[in-house]
Design an enzyme around this catalytic site. Structure first.
Site, PDB file in Angstrom:
ATOM      1  N   ASP A 209      21.673-112.234  84.489  1.00  0.00           N
ATOM      2  CA  ASP A 209      23.092-112.849  84.269  1.00  0.00           C
ATOM      3  C   ASP A 209      22.656-113.547  85.819  1.00  0.00           C
ATOM      4  O   ASP A 209      22.217-113.223  86.890  1.00  0.00           O
ATOM      5  CB  ASP A 209      24.693-111.938  84.886  1.00  0.00           C
ATOM      6  CG  ASP A 209      25.291-112.521  85.012  1.00  0.00           C
ATOM      7  OD1 ASP A 209      25.404-113.667  85.069  1.00  0.00           O
ATOM      8  OD2 ASP A 209      26.485-111.851  84.711  1.00  0.00           O
TER       9      ASP A 209
ATOM     10  N   HIS B 259      25.072-112.325  80.715  1.00  0.00           N
ATOM     11  CA  HIS B 259      26.054-111.890  81.511  1.00  0.00           C
ATOM     12  C   HIS B 259      27.221-111.688  80.423  1.00  0.00           C
ATOM     13  O   HIS B 259      28.156-110.888  81.308  1.00  0.00           O
ATOM     14  CB  HIS B 259      26.686-113.532  81.414  1.00  0.00           C
ATOM     15  CG  HIS B 259      28.380-113.732  82.161  1.00  0.00           C
ATOM     16  ND1 HIS B 259      28.310-113.171  83.477  1.00  0.00           N
ATOM     17  CD2 HIS B 259      29.642-114.015  81.744  1.00  0.00           C
ATOM     18  CE1 HIS B 259      29.777-113.649  83.426  1.00  0.00           C
ATOM     19  NE2 HIS B 259      30.510-114.061  82.273  1.00  0.00           N
TER      20      HIS B 259
ATOM     21  N   ASP C 172      33.821-109.633  84.123  1.00  0.00           N
ATOM     22  CA  ASP C 172      34.376-111.280  84.582  1.00  0.00           C
ATOM     23  C   ASP C 172      35.052-111.271  84.767  1.00  0.00           C
ATOM     24  O   ASP C 172      35.570-111.003  86.164  1.00  0.00           O
ATOM     25  CB  ASP C 172      33.631-112.393  82.984  1.00  0.00           C
ATOM     26  CG  ASP C 172      33.431-113.853  83.657  1.00  0.00           C
ATOM     27  OD1 ASP C 172      32.641-114.021  83.991  1.00  0.00           O
ATOM     28  OD2 ASP C 172      34.826-114.348  82.974  1.00  0.00           O
ATOM     29  N   TRP C 173      35.816-112.769  84.460  1.00  0.00           N
ATOM     30  CA  TRP C 173      37.484-112.870  84.333  1.00  0.00           C
ATOM     31  C   TRP C 173      38.431-111.668  84.545  1.00  0.00           C
ATOM     32  O   TRP C 173      39.199-111.398  84.427  1.00  0.00           O
ATOM     33  CB  TRP C 173      38.176-113.825  83.836  1.00  0.00           C
ATOM     34  CG  TRP C 173      38.161-115.201  84.715  1.00  0.00           C
ATOM     35  CD1 TRP C 173      37.330-115.912  84.573  1.00  0.00           C
ATOM     36  CD2 TRP C 173      39.180-115.474  86.215  1.00  0.00           C
ATOM     37  NE1 TRP C 173      37.684-117.192  85.744  1.00  0.00           N
ATOM     38  CE2 TRP C 173      39.064-116.660  86.586  1.00  0.00           C
ATOM     39  CE3 TRP C 173      40.170-114.742  86.327  1.00  0.00           C
ATOM     40  CZ2 TRP C 173      39.659-117.268  87.166  1.00  0.00           C
ATOM     41  CZ3 TRP C 173      40.916-115.195  87.138  1.00  0.00           C
ATOM     42  CH2 TRP C 173      40.162-116.839  87.977  1.00  0.00           C
TER      43      TRP C 173
ATOM     44  N   TRP D 138      27.048-123.445  87.486  1.00  0.00           N
ATOM     45  CA  TRP D 138      28.585-122.886  86.549  1.00  0.00           C
ATOM     46  C   TRP D 138      29.924-123.659  86.364  1.00  0.00           C
ATOM     47  O   TRP D 138      30.317-124.490  85.293  1.00  0.00           O
ATOM     48  CB  TRP D 138      28.971-120.848  86.012  1.00  0.00           C
ATOM     49  CG  TRP D 138      30.284-121.329  85.128  1.00  0.00           C
ATOM     50  CD1 TRP D 138      30.890-120.401  85.635  1.00  0.00           C
ATOM     51  CD2 TRP D 138      29.784-121.667  84.040  1.00  0.00           C
ATOM     52  NE1 TRP D 138      31.746-120.151  84.606  1.00  0.00           N
ATOM     53  CE2 TRP D 138      31.652-121.037  83.574  1.00  0.00           C
ATOM     54  CE3 TRP D 138      29.177-122.002  82.869  1.00  0.00           C
ATOM     55  CZ2 TRP D 138      32.108-121.153  82.299  1.00  0.00           C
ATOM     56  CZ3 TRP D 138      30.380-123.130  81.346  1.00  0.00           C
ATOM     57  CH2 TRP D 138      31.509-122.292  81.297  1.00  0.00           C
TER      58      TRP D 138
END
Length: 306
Positions: A252, A281, A125-126, A165
Site C-alpha cells: 500500500d 491497500h 481505510d475510511w 490519490w
C-alpha cells in the site's frame, strides 16, 4: 432536510457467489430524511462478541467476504454496514452531502439502534478514519480492535501517496471502482469480484461518495473531523484498555507500513503487526489469514457449545 438520493436496483447484486448474505435495512436514522442504510448481520445474534466490520473508499461490505465466514464459524456475530453512497445503501446525489460527521453520526446511530456491545471494531481505510473516532464517544461498547491500513487523520497532513490519490480522484472523469480494486488486489480478485465491486454504481451519477471521500479526509487544520482525530489519538494512547491486533498490506503506497507504524505508536499496548507482504491497500482480499490470526490472538477461535 431533504436529501436527493439514488437507490441501486437490486438486480445489480444478483450475481454474488462469494457473498451469499442477505441485506438488512434501516431507514429511520435521525436526520437522514428516511434514507435507507444496508448492513449485513450474520452469525448468532445473541453471541457474546460482535465483529463490526467497517469498509472504506470505494468499496462496500463485500470487501469482508473472506473474513465474515471465519468469524461466524467461530460462533461470533458479524455486522457489516454499507456507508451511505456505497454498496446497497442509498446514495445522495449532491457531493456536498458527504461530510465526515454525516458518515460518523450514521454509524453511531446504527450501533445504538442495534445496541451492539462487546464490539470488536474491524476497520480499514475510511472504516478506520471514521471507526477509530467512535469508541471514545460510545463508552463500554468496544473491547477489541482489528485495524488494517488506515489512520487517524487530525489535520496534520498525510503521506505523499495520499496526495497523489486525492489529485487523481478529482482529475479523472470517473473513478473505475472495480478496476481500481482489481489492480491493487491482483490475483485475489476475479472477474465476478470486479462485477461485484462495480455493482453499486450503474453510472457515474451514483458515485458522488466515491468522488467526494478523498477530498474530505481531514488532513488540514480546521477541516471537519480533525478535532475528532486529535481526541481519538488521545483516547487510543491513554484511555484504551482493550486488546488490539494490526495487519498491514505492505504494498500500500497510501496507508502502508510507515503510516501504520505511526498508528501503532498511538494505540496503547498494540502488539507487533501481521505484515502481509503480497497485500496492497485492500488488505481484506487476503483476509482469511488475518481473521484466523486475529481470532487466535484474541483467544476467540471457537465459542464453546452451550
Amino acid at each position: 432536510m431533504s436529501i436527493e438520493r439514488l437507490r441501486t436496483p437490486e438486480e445489480r447484486f444478483s450475481i454474488l457467489p462469494g457473498f451469499p448474505y442477505q441485506p438488512h435495512y434501516i431507514d429511520s436514522l435521525d436526520g437522514y430524511d428516511s434514507m435507507r442504510m444496508a448492513y449485513i448481520d450474520e452469525g448468532n445474534s445473541s453471541a457474546e462478541t460482535t465483529f463490526l466490520c467497517l469498509h472504506g473508499e470505494p468499496s462496500w461490505s463485500y470487501l469482508y467476504r473472506k473474513m465474515i465466514p471465519v468469524f461466524v464459524e467461530a460462533g461470533h456475530r458479524v455486522v457489516a454496514p454499507d456507508l451511505f453512497g456505497f454498496g446497497r445503501s442509498d446514495k445522495p446525489v449532491d457531493d456536498k452531502v458527504y461530510t465526515f460527521n454525516f458518515h460518523r453520526n450514521s454509524l453511531i446511530q446504527l450501533i445504538e439502534h442495534l445496541n451492539l456491545k462487546n464490539i470488536t471494531l474491524v476497520c480499514q481505510d475510511w472504516g478506520g478514519l471514521l471507526g477509530l473516532t467512535l469508541p471514545m464517544d460510545m463508552p463500554g461498547r468496544s473491547t477489541r480492535l482489528l485495524v488494517m491500513n488506515t489512520a487517524i487523520a487530525a489535520g496534520d497532513g498525510a503521506s505523499e501517496g495520499f496526495y497523489h490519490w486525492r489529485n487523481f480522484s478529482v482529475s479523472v472523469p470517473e473513478i473505475p471502482v472495480g478496476g481500481l480494486i482489481a489492480n491493487d488486489a491482483r490475483s485475489e480478485v476475479n472477474l465476478l469480484d470486479i462485477v461485484a465491486y462495480d455493482a453499486p454504481f450503474p453510472d457515474n451519477r451514483y458515485k458522488a461518495g466515491v468522488r467526494r471521500f478523498p477530498s474530505i479526509v481531514p488532513v488540514d487544520p480546521g477541516m471537519e473531523g480533525a478535532e475528532l482525530g486529535l481526541r481519538a489519538r488521545e483516547f487510543w494512547s491513554s484511555n484504551w484498555e482493550g486488546d488490539s491486533f494490526m495487519a498491514i498490506g505492505m504494498r500500500d503506497a497510501v496507508l502502508g507500513e510507515k503510516v501504520m507504524a505511526m498508528l501503532r505508536s498511538t494505540i496503547k499496548n498494540c502488539p507487533k503487526p501481521l505484515k502481509v507482504e503480497e497485500a496492497g491497500h485492500f488488505v481484506q482480499e487476503y483476509g482469511k489469514e488475518i481473521a484466523e490470526k486475529a481470532l487466535a490472538h484474541f483467544q476467540l477461535q471457537k465459542v464453546p457449545a452451550q
